[in-house]
Scaffold this motif. Structure first.
Motif, mmCIF file in Angstrom:
data_model
loop_
_atom_site.group_PDB
_atom_site.id
_atom_site.type_symbol
_atom_site.label_atom_id
_atom_site.label_comp_id
_atom_site.label_asym_id
_atom_site.label_seq_id
_atom_site.Cartn_x
_atom_site.Cartn_y
_atom_site.Cartn_z
ATOM 1 N N SER A 31 0.827 -1.214 0.000
ATOM 2 C CA SER A 31 0.000 0.000 0.000
ATOM 3 C C SER A 31 0.857 1.259 0.000
ATOM 4 O O SER A 31 0.552 2.231 -0.697
ATOM 5 N N VAL A 32 1.946 1.243 0.773
ATOM 6 C CA VAL A 32 2.814 2.430 0.827
ATOM 7 C C VAL A 32 3.453 2.692 -0.533
ATOM 8 O O VAL A 32 3.473 3.822 -1.031
ATOM 9 N N VAL A 33 3.981 1.633 -1.169
ATOM 10 C CA VAL A 33 4.632 1.818 -2.474
ATOM 11 C C VAL A 33 3.628 2.270 -3.528
ATOM 12 O O VAL A 33 3.885 3.209 -4.290
ATOM 13 N N LEU A 34 2.461 1.625 -3.557
ATOM 14 C CA LEU A 34 1.453 2.012 -4.544
ATOM 15 C C LEU A 34 0.935 3.414 -4.282
ATOM 16 O O LEU A 34 0.701 4.196 -5.218
ATOM 17 N N GLY A 35 0.755 3.770 -3.006
ATOM 18 C CA GLY A 35 0.300 5.123 -2.680
ATOM 19 C C GLY A 35 1.303 6.181 -3.088
ATOM 20 O O GLY A 35 0.933 7.238 -3.630
ATOM 21 N N MET A 36 2.580 5.922 -2.823
ATOM 22 C CA MET A 36 3.610 6.879 -3.236
ATOM 23 C C MET A 36 3.644 7.018 -4.755
ATOM 24 O O MET A 36 3.842 8.122 -5.289
#
Length: 731
Positions: free
Chosen positions: A28-33
């Motif tokens: 989620s963090v990578v996709l959100g960034m």
């Protein structure tokens, strides 16, 4: 092959199920960034224009005419190099700076990029196999980008036209300047070839090569003969050494001393005196004056012998005087040994000389190919120089004819236009890349977490270390907030549950473990704490009681007892008080929890539990209990905590080892396994306790998710299981 692959996939899937939260968080963090970066990025457009480049440059062809011209200027006849040169000119600093100077009259100075920025955003390349130069500029302002590309193409066309006009003049000047130098090059190449031939006398080169080969062959034959002779002499020398049992230096010394009268006379006197001393010692004691006088004479004679030897050998003594005297036969052998050594040294020297001579011929033979190669190079240089000189003379006449030509070889075939779709950011590609990176990082996080976690999470992992008979598998108890006793004693509180059935399977396996001698005294232990051994003891006792047996449950865990908590009885007095002698009658500490089922608690915790466990009083009590009860269940401390379980196993029918996945680690299990092998503890079998269905992929090892009985309490029982259930259940 399919089964191992499927099993590996299930292992990875189970690891992902255990670590889904950090994996999901990482993804989620990578996709959100990625999404935020894509939304905040300003669109960039690519403006493109195309130029056709015609490579029939007459001035260049006149300079590089035919084969001689190719040697002089190879890049002019190479299409790839011509296009590379055109690309380099288009991105040169003068062309770019001139483009910016022209655009300054149309756009404000602050909107124009500087020279370095323009070079970074500008892309000039050859469009495939065609002679087309493609000029592209990436920018946010499409109008400015179109102006930059179109103006750059116009500047390049003007530069090319001026270059074409000047190329013929430059070609004529170049040829005129090169003719004297090329002529001088022809003279130097011819002179170098003639001097080289005179210096090395190359007319006899083949004869010299053949002569060297014959000399090397002849020397090789002589070397073989010398090596054979040297090997024969060495064998003869070693044979003589074995017969005489001496070295060459000792042989020379003995030969010289055998011819010395003084040394031989001293040796004869010494041998006579030694015989007299031996005869006297046979008749007299060592303190007798005759013995002492003979010993003194012997020492003086030895000193005289050493003096004579030193004078004969020029102060080079021999270690052992017993071999100084030799006979005629030994003297002949000594002379033969010395002669053999001299012959061997002579042959060895001849062999070294032959090897040196052979190396010299080999070095000379190695020079000859290099001389031949050098001669060929000089001839090629002379041929190239002569061809170049003839070609330049012919090209000079043609350049003078075409000197006034002014037509360029570049034209625009596609001007730059404003595009409709930006090249960046590519949202779909960015999201796909972000998702892929997120998945890879999530997999890496799961892998790292699993690598650092050394706990045994599945039944087959436990059995791979603790390789004993599998007596039973106990599922994790379902949580019950309404009745905590149901979680501790499901056999009594909910006898129709699948957990109760698991304990019945354990009881049945224990019953048929030894059909000829039924088990009566069963000790239960575990590898480490909190694996559920006490809970297993209580429920096993309850199952045996339900089968109609008289059962006694004894809490011999005098370090951390829990049976009084499971059964909710007082622990004021117990087995420790009986073993310490404070209570004489064991029946005073027995608690009847149900008819036919009694529990003996631990009692007061002693300072040294092992001393009470390893006592005659406990062994005697167990023998008496064996006559009163059908089964005796002994709750013992973990094997890794104390040696109590190993001692108790000697007075019981064997130990039942409890192991709980996700609690026990590989190192602790291996330590316990080694301890069991070293101590000779009898293990009846292994019970895997607290099985978590989501960590298992083999349905053979754990019970069905649905109870065979119709019960509302058992419906979907495994869907409610949790790994972090209250700790006191498995203490």
């Amino acid at each position: 092959m399919e089964e191992p692959v499927q099993q590996d996939f299930l292992v990875y899937w189970l690891a992902l199920r255990r670590r889904w939260l950090p994996a999901l968080l990482t993804f989620s963090v990578v996709l959100g960034m990625t999404i935020v970066h894509t939304l905040l990025t300003t669109p960039v457009y690519r403006i493109t224009g195309k130029i056709l480049y015609e490579q029939d440059d007459k001035a260049s062809s006149l300079i590089a005419l035919n084969d001689a011209a190719k040697a002089l200027s190879p890049s002019a006849s190479d299409p790839d190099r011509v296009m590379e040169t055109a690309l380099q000119i288009a991105t040169s600093q003068p062309v770019l700076q001139q483009t910016l100077n022209i655009l300054e009259s149309t756009y404000p100075h602050n909107k124009l990029p500087d020279l370095e920025t323009l070079r970074k955003k500008l892309t000039i390349k050859n469009d495939g196999k065609a002679n087309i130069i493609q000029i592209s500029y990436d920018g946010e302002d499409t109008r400015l980008a179109v102006s930059i590309v179109n103006e750059l193409m116009q500047v390049y066309l003007q530069n090319n036209l001026q270059t074409t006009r000047a190329s013929y003049i430059a070609a004529r000047k170049f040829i005129s300047a090169q003719l004297p130098e090329v002529k001088q090059t022809v003279f130097r190449a011819d002179l170098a070839l003639r001097q080289f031939q005179e210096r090395y006398k190359l007319t006899d080169l083949e004869i010299k090569t053949k002569s060297n080969a014959e000399s090397i062959s002849r020397i090789d034959s002589q070397v073989d003969q010398a090596e054979t002779q040297l090997a024969s002499l060495s064998a003869a020398y070693q044979n003589l050494q074995r017969k005489l049992d001496i070295g060459p230096q000792d042989a020379l010394a003995l030969s010289k001393l055998s011819q010395s009268p003084s040394v031989q006379a001293s040796l004869t006197d010494l041998q006579t005196l030694e015989r007299q001393l031996e005869q006297a010692r046979a008749q007299y004691q060592d303190s007798n004056p005759i013995i002492l006088d003979l010993q003194a004479k012997l020492e003086r004679l030895k000193a005289l012998l050493n003096k004579n030897v030193s004078e004969s050998l020029q102060n080079q003594g021999i270690p052992n005087t017993k071999v100084l005297q030799v006979g005629p036969t030994q003297q002949d052998l000594l002379n033969t040994l010395i002669k053999t050594e001299i012959d061997r040294s002579t042959v060895s020297s001849q062999l070294d000389l032959l090897n040196q001579l052979r190396s010299q011929y080999l070095r000379e033979s190695g020079y000859l190919p290099a001389l031949q190669q050098r001669e060929r190079e000089l001839r090629r240089e002379l041929s190239v120089a002569e061809s170049t000189y003839q070609a330049l003379l012919k090209s000079l006449q043609e350049v003078r004819v075409n000197e006034n030509q002014t037509v360029g070889n570049v034209r625009i075939i596609e001007p730059a236009q404003i595009p409709l779709i930006p090249i960046a950011p590519n949202k779909k590609a960015a999201l796909a890349a972000g998702g892929l990176v997120g998945l890879l990082l999530a997999a890496a996080v799961v892998y790292l977490l699993e690598s650092f976690d050394t706990r045994l999470k599945r039944i087959e992992q436990v059995r791979s270390v603790l390789n004993y008979i599998l007596l039973g598998t106990i599922p994790i108890f379902p949580p019950s907030s309404e009745n905590e006793e149901l979680a501790k004693l499901p056999v009594l509180k909910n006898s129709k549950s699948s957990v109760s059935e698991a304990y019945r399977v354990l009881q049945a396996n224990l019953k048929f473990l030894q059909s000829d001698k039924p088990l009566k005294v069963i000790a239960v232990t575990s590898s480490i704490a909190k694996e559920g051994k006490s809970t297993t003891c209580a429920n096993l006792a309850a199952v045996l009681h339900q089968m109609g047996h008289r059962v006694l449950l004894v809490d011999l865990d005098l370090r951390r007892p829990t049976q009084h908590q499971i059964w909710e009885i007082n622990n004021v007095l117990g087995i420790s008080d009986f073993l310490a002698g404070q209570i004489q009658n064991i029946d005073d500490v027995s608690r009847i929890v149900e008819k036919g089922l009694e529990v003996v608690t631990s009692g007061t915790l002693p300072p040294n539990p092992l001393a009470l466990i390893d006592s005659v009083r406990l062994a005697s009590a167990i023998r008496d209990w064996s006559l009163q009860y059908d089964y005796i269940i002994l709750d013992t401390p973990p094997l890794s905590v104390a040696a109590d379980a190993a001692v108790i196993s000697k007075i019981s029918d064997g130990l039942v080892l409890i192991a709980r996945p996700d609690y026990i680690d590989k190192k602790s299990a291996q330590i316990v396994q080694d301890y069991i092998l070293q101590s000779g503890v009898k293990i009846l079998g292994l019970v895997v306790n607290g099985i978590i269905p989501k960590n298992e992929f083999s349905y053979y090892y754990y019970h069905s998710q649905y109870s065979y009985y119709t019960s509302n309490q058992d419906e979907n029982i495994f869907d409610k299981r949790k790994n972090d259930f209250s700790k006191d259940v498995y203490e």
